[in-house]
Design an enzyme around this catalytic site. Structure first.
Site, mmCIF file in Angstrom:
data_model
loop_
_atom_site.group_PDB
_atom_site.id
_atom_site.type_symbol
_atom_site.label_atom_id
_atom_site.label_comp_id
_atom_site.label_asym_id
_atom_site.label_seq_id
_atom_site.Cartn_x
_atom_site.Cartn_y
_atom_site.Cartn_z
ATOM 1 N NE ARG A 1 2.866 6.293 -0.892
ATOM 2 C CZ ARG A 1 3.702 7.176 -1.418
ATOM 3 N NH1 ARG A 1 4.544 7.830 -0.642
ATOM 4 N NH2 ARG A 1 3.723 7.386 -2.723
ATOM 5 N N GLY A 2 0.320 3.220 -2.240
ATOM 6 C CA GLY A 2 -0.340 3.757 -3.427
ATOM 7 C C GLY A 2 0.215 5.117 -3.805
ATOM 8 C CG ASP A 3 1.154 5.868 -7.723
ATOM 9 O OD1 ASP A 3 2.252 5.630 -7.184
ATOM 10 O OD2 ASP A 3 0.751 5.314 -8.754
ATOM 11 C CB ALA B 1 3.180 -0.099 2.382
ATOM 12 C CD GLU C 1 -1.444 -5.653 -11.420
ATOM 13 O OE1 GLU C 1 -0.708 -5.744 -10.421
ATOM 14 O OE2 GLU C 1 -1.394 -4.712 -12.233
ATOM 15 C CG HIS D 1 -3.520 -4.927 -5.795
ATOM 16 N ND1 HIS D 1 -2.582 -4.222 -6.520
ATOM 17 C CD2 HIS D 1 -3.369 -6.223 -6.158
ATOM 18 C CE1 HIS D 1 -1.907 -5.057 -7.290
ATOM 19 N NE2 HIS D 1 -2.371 -6.270 -7.091
ATOM 20 C CB THR E 1 -5.041 -3.011 -9.362
ATOM 21 O OG1 THR E 1 -6.018 -2.628 -10.338
ATOM 22 C CG2 THR E 1 -3.934 -3.792 -10.056
ATOM 23 C CE1 TYR E 2 -9.703 -0.981 -2.058
ATOM 24 C CE2 TYR E 2 -8.241 0.917 -2.030
ATOM 25 C CZ TYR E 2 -9.327 0.242 -1.528
ATOM 26 O OH TYR E 2 -10.051 0.784 -0.488
#
Length: 285
Positions: free
Chosen positions: A107-109, A123, A17, A77, A48-49
Protein backbone atom coordinates in the site's frame (compact mmCIF):
# COMPACT_ATOMS: atom_id res chain seq x y z
CA UNK A 1 13.75 -16.95 -11.47
CA UNK A 2 10.74 -16.61 -9.22
CA UNK A 3 11.46 -15.89 -5.56
CA UNK A 4 9.04 -18.56 -4.35
CA UNK A 5 11.26 -21.09 -6.15
CA UNK A 6 14.42 -19.65 -4.57
CA UNK A 7 12.85 -19.80 -1.11
CA UNK A 8 11.68 -23.35 -1.72
CA UNK A 9 15.19 -24.78 -2.16
CA UNK A 10 15.57 -25.57 1.54
CA UNK A 11 18.78 -23.65 2.24
CA UNK A 12 19.65 -20.27 3.78
CA UNK A 13 19.35 -17.29 1.43
CA UNK A 14 20.75 -13.78 1.74
CA UNK A 15 19.23 -10.93 -0.26
CA UNK A 16 19.55 -7.15 -0.24
CA UNK A 17 17.30 -4.12 -0.71
CA UNK A 18 18.27 -0.92 -2.48
CA UNK A 19 16.30 2.24 -3.12
CA UNK A 20 16.28 4.33 -6.30
CA UNK A 21 17.32 7.98 -6.36
CA UNK A 22 14.75 10.71 -5.81
CA UNK A 23 16.36 12.86 -8.49
CA UNK A 24 18.07 12.12 -11.78
CA UNK A 25 21.42 13.58 -10.72
CA UNK A 26 21.77 10.83 -8.08
CA UNK A 27 20.92 8.01 -10.48
CA UNK A 28 24.49 7.13 -11.44
CA UNK A 29 25.66 6.73 -7.83
CA UNK A 30 22.70 4.49 -6.97
CA UNK A 31 23.22 2.43 -10.12
CA UNK A 32 26.87 1.98 -9.11
CA UNK A 33 25.90 0.87 -5.59
CA UNK A 34 23.36 -1.58 -7.04
CA UNK A 35 25.97 -3.06 -9.37
CA UNK A 36 28.49 -3.54 -6.54
CA UNK A 37 25.89 -5.30 -4.39
CA UNK A 38 24.79 -7.43 -7.35
CA UNK A 39 28.39 -8.62 -7.74
CA UNK A 40 28.04 -10.26 -4.30
CA UNK A 41 25.66 -12.72 -5.98
CA UNK A 42 22.75 -12.42 -3.53
CA UNK A 43 19.75 -14.73 -3.78
CA UNK A 44 17.81 -11.72 -5.08
CA UNK A 45 17.73 -7.93 -4.83
CA UNK A 46 14.69 -5.77 -4.18
CA UNK A 47 14.30 -2.22 -5.47
CA UNK A 48 11.93 0.12 -3.63
CA UNK A 49 9.31 2.38 -5.15
CA UNK A 50 8.53 5.94 -4.09
CA UNK A 51 5.07 6.92 -2.88
CA UNK A 52 2.94 8.06 -5.78
CA UNK A 53 5.22 6.36 -8.27
CA UNK A 54 7.60 9.30 -8.46
CA UNK A 55 10.57 6.97 -8.86
CA UNK A 56 8.74 4.19 -10.72
CA UNK A 57 10.89 4.45 -13.85
CA UNK A 58 14.07 4.36 -11.75
CA UNK A 59 12.74 1.26 -9.99
CA UNK A 60 12.14 -0.52 -13.29
CA UNK A 61 15.48 0.59 -14.75
CA UNK A 62 17.58 -0.45 -11.74
CA UNK A 63 15.75 -3.76 -11.28
CA UNK A 64 16.13 -4.64 -14.95
CA UNK A 65 19.83 -3.63 -14.88
CA UNK A 66 20.50 -5.91 -11.91
CA UNK A 67 18.81 -8.78 -13.74
CA UNK A 68 20.15 -8.11 -17.23
CA UNK A 69 23.76 -7.24 -16.37
CA UNK A 70 24.43 -9.52 -13.39
CA UNK A 71 21.85 -12.30 -13.73
CA UNK A 72 20.58 -11.55 -10.22
CA UNK A 73 16.88 -12.14 -9.61
CA UNK A 74 15.16 -8.77 -9.11
CA UNK A 75 12.15 -7.93 -6.94
CA UNK A 76 10.47 -4.66 -7.90
CA UNK A 77 8.41 -2.89 -5.25
CA UNK A 78 5.06 -1.52 -6.35
CA UNK A 79 3.23 0.96 -4.11
CA UNK A 80 -0.40 1.79 -4.74
CA UNK A 81 -1.37 4.43 -2.17
CA UNK A 82 -1.24 7.28 -4.67
CA UNK A 83 -1.55 5.26 -7.87
CA UNK A 84 -4.44 4.75 -10.23
CA UNK A 85 -5.20 1.34 -11.68
CA UNK A 86 -4.00 2.69 -15.00
CA UNK A 87 -0.63 3.62 -13.49
CA UNK A 88 -0.28 0.17 -11.93
CA UNK A 89 -1.05 -1.52 -15.26
CA UNK A 90 1.57 0.65 -16.95
CA UNK A 91 4.27 -0.25 -14.43
CA UNK A 92 3.42 -3.96 -14.60
CA UNK A 93 3.69 -3.79 -18.41
CA UNK A 94 7.15 -2.19 -18.10
CA UNK A 95 8.25 -4.85 -15.63
CA UNK A 96 7.08 -7.64 -17.92
CA UNK A 97 8.92 -6.11 -20.87
CA UNK A 98 12.08 -5.88 -18.71
CA UNK A 99 11.84 -9.56 -17.78
CA UNK A 100 11.07 -8.91 -14.10
CA UNK A 101 8.99 -11.77 -12.68
CA UNK A 102 8.77 -10.66 -9.03
CA UNK A 103 6.74 -7.83 -7.49
CA UNK A 104 6.48 -6.74 -3.86
CA UNK A 105 2.96 -5.32 -3.55
CA UNK A 106 2.60 -2.56 -0.95
CA UNK A 107 0.00 0.00 0.00
CA UNK A 108 2.78 2.40 0.99
CA UNK A 109 2.85 5.34 3.37
CA UNK A 110 0.18 7.95 2.85
CA UNK A 111 2.00 11.18 1.85
CA UNK A 112 1.22 14.04 4.27
CA UNK A 113 0.74 16.62 1.52
CA UNK A 114 0.74 14.61 -1.66
CA UNK A 115 -2.17 13.41 -3.79
CA UNK A 116 -3.95 10.24 -2.69
CA UNK A 117 -5.75 8.26 -5.37
CA UNK A 118 -8.81 6.27 -4.37
CA UNK A 119 -8.41 3.26 -6.66
CA UNK A 120 -6.70 1.22 -3.92
CA UNK A 121 -7.24 1.21 -0.17
CA UNK A 122 -5.33 -1.93 0.79
CA UNK A 123 -2.37 -3.94 -0.48
CA UNK A 124 -4.65 -6.98 -0.85
CA UNK A 125 -6.53 -5.13 -3.61
CA UNK A 126 -3.27 -4.45 -5.43
CA UNK A 127 -2.22 -8.10 -5.04
CA UNK A 128 -5.48 -9.22 -6.60
CA UNK A 129 -4.93 -6.94 -9.60
CA UNK A 130 -1.35 -8.12 -10.09
CA UNK A 131 -2.51 -11.74 -9.92
CA UNK A 132 -5.01 -11.08 -12.70
CA UNK A 133 -2.52 -9.13 -14.83
CA UNK A 134 0.17 -11.70 -15.42
CA UNK A 135 2.36 -14.52 -14.22
CA UNK A 136 4.19 -12.61 -11.46
CA UNK A 137 5.54 -14.02 -8.21
CA UNK A 138 3.98 -11.68 -5.65
CA UNK A 139 5.41 -10.69 -2.28
CA UNK A 140 3.85 -8.58 0.45
CA UNK A 141 4.93 -6.89 3.67
CA UNK A 142 4.23 -8.13 7.19
CA UNK A 143 4.76 -6.52 10.58
CA UNK A 144 5.94 -8.67 13.51
CA UNK A 145 5.25 -5.78 15.91
CA UNK A 146 2.01 -4.81 14.19
CA UNK A 147 1.54 -2.03 11.65
CA UNK A 148 1.62 1.41 13.28
CA UNK A 149 -1.89 2.12 11.98
CA UNK A 150 -3.42 -1.16 13.17
CA UNK A 151 -5.70 -1.28 16.19
CA UNK A 152 -4.13 -4.56 17.35
CA UNK A 153 -1.66 -7.22 16.25
CA UNK A 154 -4.52 -9.68 15.81
CA UNK A 155 -6.31 -7.43 13.32
CA UNK A 156 -3.02 -6.78 11.55
CA UNK A 157 -2.58 -10.57 11.15
CA UNK A 158 -6.08 -10.77 9.69
CA UNK A 159 -5.00 -8.26 7.04
CA UNK A 160 -1.93 -10.42 6.36
CA UNK A 161 -4.18 -13.43 5.79
CA UNK A 162 -6.23 -11.36 3.34
CA UNK A 163 -3.05 -10.63 1.36
CA UNK A 164 -2.23 -14.33 1.20
CA UNK A 165 -5.77 -15.22 0.16
CA UNK A 166 -5.56 -12.53 -2.54
CA UNK A 167 -2.58 -14.35 -4.04
CA UNK A 168 0.73 -13.34 -2.47
CA UNK A 169 3.42 -16.05 -2.57
CA UNK A 170 5.72 -14.87 0.24
CA UNK A 171 5.99 -12.06 2.77
CA UNK A 172 8.89 -9.94 3.98
CA UNK A 173 8.97 -8.49 7.48
CA UNK A 174 9.51 -4.96 8.55
CA UNK A 175 12.82 -4.55 10.38
CA UNK A 176 13.01 -5.75 13.97
CA UNK A 177 15.82 -5.88 16.53
CA UNK A 178 14.61 -8.61 18.88
CA UNK A 179 14.38 -12.05 17.27
CA UNK A 180 11.96 -13.29 19.90
CA UNK A 181 9.36 -10.89 18.48
CA UNK A 182 9.64 -12.66 15.13
CA UNK A 183 9.53 -16.15 16.62
CA UNK A 184 6.33 -15.30 18.50
CA UNK A 185 4.85 -13.73 15.37
CA UNK A 186 5.63 -16.78 13.24
CA UNK A 187 3.89 -19.04 15.75
CA UNK A 188 0.79 -16.85 15.73
CA UNK A 189 0.45 -16.45 11.96
CA UNK A 190 0.97 -20.19 11.40
CA UNK A 191 -1.87 -20.79 13.85
CA UNK A 192 -4.01 -18.51 11.64
CA UNK A 193 -3.20 -20.64 8.62
CA UNK A 194 -0.63 -18.37 6.96
CA UNK A 195 1.86 -20.85 5.52
CA UNK A 196 3.69 -18.86 2.83
CA UNK A 197 7.46 -18.33 3.30
CA UNK A 198 8.43 -15.45 5.60
CA UNK A 199 11.58 -13.48 4.74
CA UNK A 200 13.16 -11.78 7.77
CA UNK A 201 14.02 -8.12 7.14
CA UNK A 202 17.21 -7.04 8.93
CA UNK A 203 18.61 -3.51 9.06
CA UNK A 204 22.22 -2.91 10.11
CA UNK A 205 22.07 0.35 12.08
CA UNK A 206 25.20 2.40 11.51
CA UNK A 207 24.25 5.78 12.97
CA UNK A 208 22.03 7.12 15.75
CA UNK A 209 20.02 9.55 13.57
CA UNK A 210 19.02 6.63 11.38
CA UNK A 211 17.53 4.64 14.27
CA UNK A 212 15.73 7.68 15.70
CA UNK A 213 13.88 8.14 12.39
CA UNK A 214 13.10 4.41 12.16
CA UNK A 215 11.51 4.38 15.60
CA UNK A 216 9.53 7.52 14.83
CA UNK A 217 8.06 6.02 11.64
CA UNK A 218 7.52 2.42 12.65
CA UNK A 219 7.45 2.25 16.45
CA UNK A 220 10.08 -0.50 16.38
CA UNK A 221 11.05 -1.90 19.79
CA UNK A 222 14.71 -1.52 20.79
CA UNK A 223 15.98 -4.14 23.26
CA UNK A 224 18.23 -2.97 26.08
CA UNK A 225 21.26 -4.71 24.57
CA UNK A 226 20.81 -2.68 21.39
CA UNK A 227 20.25 0.56 23.31
CA UNK A 228 23.54 -0.04 25.14
CA UNK A 229 25.33 -0.19 21.78
CA UNK A 230 23.76 3.11 20.75
CA UNK A 231 24.69 4.75 24.05
CA UNK A 232 28.28 3.53 23.99
CA UNK A 233 29.16 3.95 20.32
CA UNK A 234 26.63 6.45 18.96
CA UNK A 235 29.10 9.35 19.01
CA UNK A 236 31.81 7.37 17.23
CA UNK A 237 30.74 6.78 13.60
CA UNK A 238 33.35 4.11 12.83
CA UNK A 239 32.65 2.18 16.02
CA UNK A 240 28.88 2.49 15.56
CA UNK A 241 29.15 1.12 12.04
CA UNK A 242 31.19 -1.85 13.20
CA UNK A 243 28.87 -2.53 16.14
CA UNK A 244 25.75 -2.19 13.97
CA UNK A 245 27.05 -4.71 11.45
CA UNK A 246 28.03 -7.08 14.26
CA UNK A 247 24.58 -6.83 15.86
CA UNK A 248 22.84 -7.50 12.52
CA UNK A 249 25.17 -10.46 11.88
CA UNK A 250 24.34 -11.96 15.30
CA UNK A 251 20.63 -11.55 14.57
CA UNK A 252 21.00 -13.36 11.25
CA UNK A 253 23.03 -16.22 12.74
CA UNK A 254 20.42 -16.73 15.45
CA UNK A 255 17.59 -16.67 12.89
CA UNK A 256 19.24 -19.27 10.65
CA UNK A 257 20.09 -21.45 13.67
CA UNK A 258 16.40 -21.40 14.56
CA UNK A 259 15.16 -22.32 11.11
CA UNK A 260 14.47 -18.88 9.62
CA UNK A 261 16.47 -19.35 6.44
CA UNK A 262 15.38 -16.38 4.32
CA UNK A 263 17.21 -13.17 5.26
CA UNK A 264 16.69 -9.82 3.53
CA UNK A 265 19.10 -7.02 4.48
CA UNK A 266 18.06 -3.40 4.16
CA UNK A 267 21.45 -2.27 2.89
CA UNK A 268 20.67 1.46 2.52
CA UNK A 269 22.61 1.40 -0.77
CA UNK A 270 25.87 0.69 1.09
CA UNK A 271 27.89 -1.99 -0.74
CA UNK A 272 30.52 -2.10 2.01
CA UNK A 273 27.87 -3.03 4.59
CA UNK A 274 26.43 -5.70 2.29
CA UNK A 275 29.92 -7.10 1.67
CA UNK A 276 30.84 -7.23 5.35
CA UNK A 277 27.65 -9.06 6.30
CA UNK A 278 28.12 -11.60 3.52
CA UNK A 279 31.73 -12.16 4.63
CA UNK A 280 30.60 -12.65 8.23
CA UNK A 281 28.21 -15.38 7.05
CA UNK A 282 30.44 -17.02 4.43
CA UNK A 283 30.54 -20.51 5.98
CA UNK A 284 26.99 -20.35 7.37
CA UNK A 285 25.56 -19.68 3.92
Amino acid sequence: MKIKEILGQGKPTLSFEIFPPKTEDKYESVEQAASEIAKLNPAFMSVTYGAGGGTSQYTVDIASGVYRNYNVTALAHLTCVSSTKEKVRQVLKELKEAGIENVLALRGDIPPNGPVATDYRYASELIRDIKETGDFCIGAACYPEGHVESVSKTIDMDYLKQKVEAGCDFVTTQMFFDNNILYNYLYRIREKGVTVPVVAGIMPVTNVKQIARICQLSGTYLPSRFKAILDRFGDNPAAMKQAGIAYATEQIIDLIANGVDAIHVYSLNKPDIALKIKENLSEIL
